[in-house]
Design an enzyme around this catalytic site. Structure first.
Site, PDB file in Angstrom:
ATOM      1  N   SER A 132       0.818  -1.207   0.000  1.00 58.04           N
ATOM      2  CA  SER A 132       0.000   0.000   0.000  1.00 58.04           C
ATOM      3  C   SER A 132       0.861   1.269   0.000  1.00 58.04           C
ATOM      4  CB  SER A 132      -0.962  -0.057   1.188  1.00 58.04           C
ATOM      5  OG  SER A 132      -1.984   0.888   1.068  1.00 58.04           O
TER       6      SER A 132
ATOM      7  N   ASP B 170      10.327   5.685 -10.098  1.00 64.05           N
ATOM      8  CA  ASP B 170       9.937   6.423 -11.304  1.00 64.05           C
ATOM      9  C   ASP B 170      10.779   7.682 -11.495  1.00 64.05           C
ATOM     10  OD1 ASP B 170       8.028   4.579 -12.003  1.00 64.05           O
ATOM     11  OD2 ASP B 170       6.362   5.675 -11.104  1.00 64.05           O
TER      12      ASP B 170
ATOM     13  N   LYS C 282      -0.827  -4.299  -3.255  1.00 66.22           N
ATOM     14  CA  LYS C 282      -2.114  -3.735  -2.817  1.00 66.22           C
ATOM     15  C   LYS C 282      -2.220  -2.309  -3.362  1.00 66.22           C
ATOM     16  CE  LYS C 282      -5.801  -3.038  -0.085  1.00 66.22           C
ATOM     17  NZ  LYS C 282      -6.071  -1.607  -0.241  1.00 66.22           N
TER      18      LYS C 282
END
Length: 702
Positions: free
Chosen positions: A475, A486, A500
């Site tokens: 999460s 990224d 998740k």
């Protein structure tokens, strides 16, 4: 046996229970329900409301024949996951509902759910009664010298043709139970007592089933057909949900769920008694619970809220849990774990730092480490406007300032076992490591995409960075790791994360609550965290079985997908460095006894779990067990030799040693500077720094 389907991530093993049950009148006339248990008017009204709400689920499934078939299959799996009670004739009889459940549910009609459950109740009572009679008759004359085998996992096996075929299946199941316990040194009298207690407990529980139990089971089969995080809670259990969201919990600190008749451990709360004790593990299944020195009570088939009520208790008291360890080939190969209950407070999960030093290619490296067990914040203080509210980001910022004063060469953010937490906190934490830009994207069920942005210009830490994750990182942890990957801001090291990537909302109903998935998280690159998780740049060996733990292991999990990337700029492109980093990493760990131990133990356990059938021949089973124990001891002693410890001669001694470690977990807790994963992450980070320096020199020379 009351059956409740995967109330995922809801119950901590310390919940206070209670709640009132609304009772309505008779239902309007509809299809006749076969059996004793029948719904009330309030159940029909709630079913219609649940159907209306599920129309807004993220997946946008239509209430049609395809969904009807999906719900039927889910319901049958929930009731009889190992195909031990229904026969092929029962299943054939239920096929009339294959294209009817959607229509019935939209009308608030519950005939199918209750008729199927009543048939199951009858079959279960009959079977348990027969089993108890077989156990009472004794097994002194049973033969364990033939070629007979028992199927380990019957979830995909054909349904038994008739009662005679089921009798044969159960005879092999009981023989396997007896043989497993005999090989563990259990006397026949104790075996008979344990099996009798187990099945009598189940039978007593079955006879207590109510219309409310059936309704929750059926509605969860419907909800779980949409995705594993969509759940229905009765009024009683919705109160438990409210309490589980509070900031202070008393008990053992474990998130539990109901799965296939068992109470399964989903995760452990960092800093809680179970996590500190160290013997209870995610994916373990709890089969019995005892208080202090009292006898253990069988809880197989028991409602999750009842099991939670037995596990919770006052601070300082002990609870005994008999568990089937994760990955165990037999449900009778159990161990008993004793945990002292304590208060679990989120502040105890606070981030902490340490500095370790090591040699890397002849150079001394000073590495800063910040461990973040959870993304916590004091919501009440935050909403009061208290500027000093408890905050992950505030704590980490203070630690970063302290580490800068110590002139560390690089930083590792340790997110292993971090199951997530506050979205606000993870967005703010990302802002400490980037100048300004988006942190995560959220796509709602209707398709609208919103972007969470870093509102704070500047970086508190701009140096070399790695993020260490494992399969239990989930999460919010995945949001942070994904953003760092990224942006090219950090190397991600470790194991593929949980996956998740969905958002749930809790909806009030006229009877209970519905927790429903209504959005999905996406990285700034447009890639979803859902199902796939975060794939590390450099993988570390792991003992965690991805088939047992993770979003991809859950039924009806929403798939991975992509949306358009947000507007962001990478700080650097680390991709060209990865082949060299991986090669150097592999060379370092291939002969490192710490990692060799993990890989060999993982392979040994995986080989054992790949067995589809177990022999019921006592000599063959003992020979296999002896061979397994010898391999296990060899793996353990190789590591002990490396650490300068005395070898262990017998498996009994190894089990005793593990028991002693569990009784005093803090004494055996590994310091950060001796953690092989942290040290290897430091080496990887040092390699990255050197490669980037070489890149800059080459660029300047050209």
């Amino acid at each position: 046996m009351s059956v409740f389907r995967k109330l995922f991530g809801v119950f901590l093993a310390a919940l206070l229970l209670g709640g009132a049950l609304k009772v309505g009148g008779d239902l309007k006339a509809g299809p006749e329900i076969q059996g004793a248990l029948k719904p009330q008017a309030v159940h029909r009204e709630a079913a219609e409301e649940i159907v209306d709400r599920l129309d807004l689920h993220y997946s946008r499934l239509s209430f049609d024949d395809a969904l009807s078939e999906r719900v039927l299959e889910q319901y049958l799996k929930d009731l009889d996951p190992n195909r031990l009670y229904f026969t092929r004739k029962d299943i054939d009889d239920f096929q009339i509902y294959r294209d009817q459940l959607d229509d019935q549910l939209e009308d608030g009609e519950l005939e199918a759910g209750y008729s199927i459950f009543n048939r199951f109740q009858t079959r279960l009572e009959e079977r348990l009664t027969e089993i108890l009679a077989d156990i009472k008759a004794g097994f002194d004359d049973w033969q364990f010298d033939g070629d007979e085998q028992v199927l380990v996992d019957r979830s995909e096996a054909p349904w038994a043709a008739d009662d005679e075929a089921l009798d044969a299946i159960w005879r092999r199941q009981l023989k396997n139970a007896v043989l497993s316990m005999r090989l563990n040194g259990t006397e026949d009298s104790a075996i008979r007592e344990r099996l009798t207690n187990r099945y009598e407990s189940q039978l007593n529980r079955v006879r207590q089933n109510t219309a409310e139990d059936v309704f929750q089971t059926y509605m969860n089969a419907l909800a779980q057909s949409f995705d594993p995080h969509t759940n229905y809670f009765t009024p009683h259990n919705s109160e438990n949900f409210d309490i589980s969201m509070s900031r202070s919990l008393e008990g053992i600190g474990a998130v539990l769920q109901y799965e296939d008749g068992y109470t399964k451990v989903v995760r452990l709360v960092p800093g809680g008694p179970a996590a500190k004790q160290g013997r209870l593990k995610p994916a373990d299944r709890i089969v019995a619970v005892g208080q202090d020195d009292d006898d253990l009570v069988n809880v197989i088939g028991m409602r999750l809220d009842e099991v939670v009520d037995m596990i919770r208790g006052p601070k300082g008291s002990d609870v005994q849990l008999e568990v089937i360890p994760a990955g165990s080939a037999s449900e009778h190969d159990t161990r008993t774990v004793t945990i002292t209950r304590n208060k679990v407070v989120l502040e105890e999960q606070a981030a902490k730092k340490e500095v370790i030093e090591f040699d890397h290619d002849g150079d001394k490296v000073k590495l800063g480490i910040i461990e973040i067990p959870a993304f916590y914040m004091d919501f009440n203080a935050f909403h009061r406007g208290d500027p000093n509210y408890t905050s992950t980001t505030r704590d980490v910022a203070e630690l970063l300032v302290e580490l800068r004063k110590e002139n560390v060469d690089g930083l590792v953010i340790d997110l292993r076992n971090n199951g997530g937490g506050s979205l606000l906190e993870v967005n703010k934490l990302v802002s400490l490591f980037i100048n300004r830009g988006p942190t995560v994207q959220v796509r709602e069920a209707g398709g609208r995409v919103s972007v969470e942005n870093d509102q704070y210009p500047g970086m508190l830490y701009a140096g070399p960075l790695a993020v260490l994750v494992n399969r239990y990182s989930a999460s919010a942890s995945e949001i942070f790791a994904g953003a760092m990957q990224d942006y090219g801001r950090a190397l991600i090291v470790g194991d593929q994360t949980y996956g998740k990537g969905t958002v749930q909302t809790l909806l009030d109903l006229n009877h209970g609550k519905l927790k429903m998935t209504n959005a999905k998280f996406y990285r700034v690159s447009g890639s979803s965290n859902q199902n796939l998780g975060i794939v590390p740049d450099v993988n570390m060996p792991s003992l965690i079985d991805k088939d047992e733990v993770g979003e991809s292991s859950l039924p009806n999990a929403l798939p991975w997908d992509e949306i358009q990337p947000a507007d962001y700029e990478r700080y650097q492109d680390l991709m060209p460095l990865l082949p060299t980093l991986r090669e150097r990493h592999d060379q370092r760990i291939q002969n490192n006894p710490e990692f060799v131990y993990v890989e060999q133990l993982r392979d040994l356990v995986a080989d054992a779990n790949r067995r589809h059938e177990l022999s019921l021949n006592a000599d063959q089973r003992k020979a296999w067990q002896d061979q397994y124990d010898q391999k296990r001891l060899a793996i353990e002693n190789a590591l002990r030799k490396y650490r300068g410890e005395e070898p262990i001669d017998k498996m009994e001694d190894l089990r005793k040693l593990e028991e002693q470690r569990a009784l005093d977990p803090e004494a055996s807790e590994e310091p950060m500077n001796e953690d092989p994963y942290l040290r290897e992450t430091g080496h990887i980070l040092a390699d990255m720094v050197g490669l980037l320096r070489d890149q800059r020199v080459a660029s300047q020379d050209s």
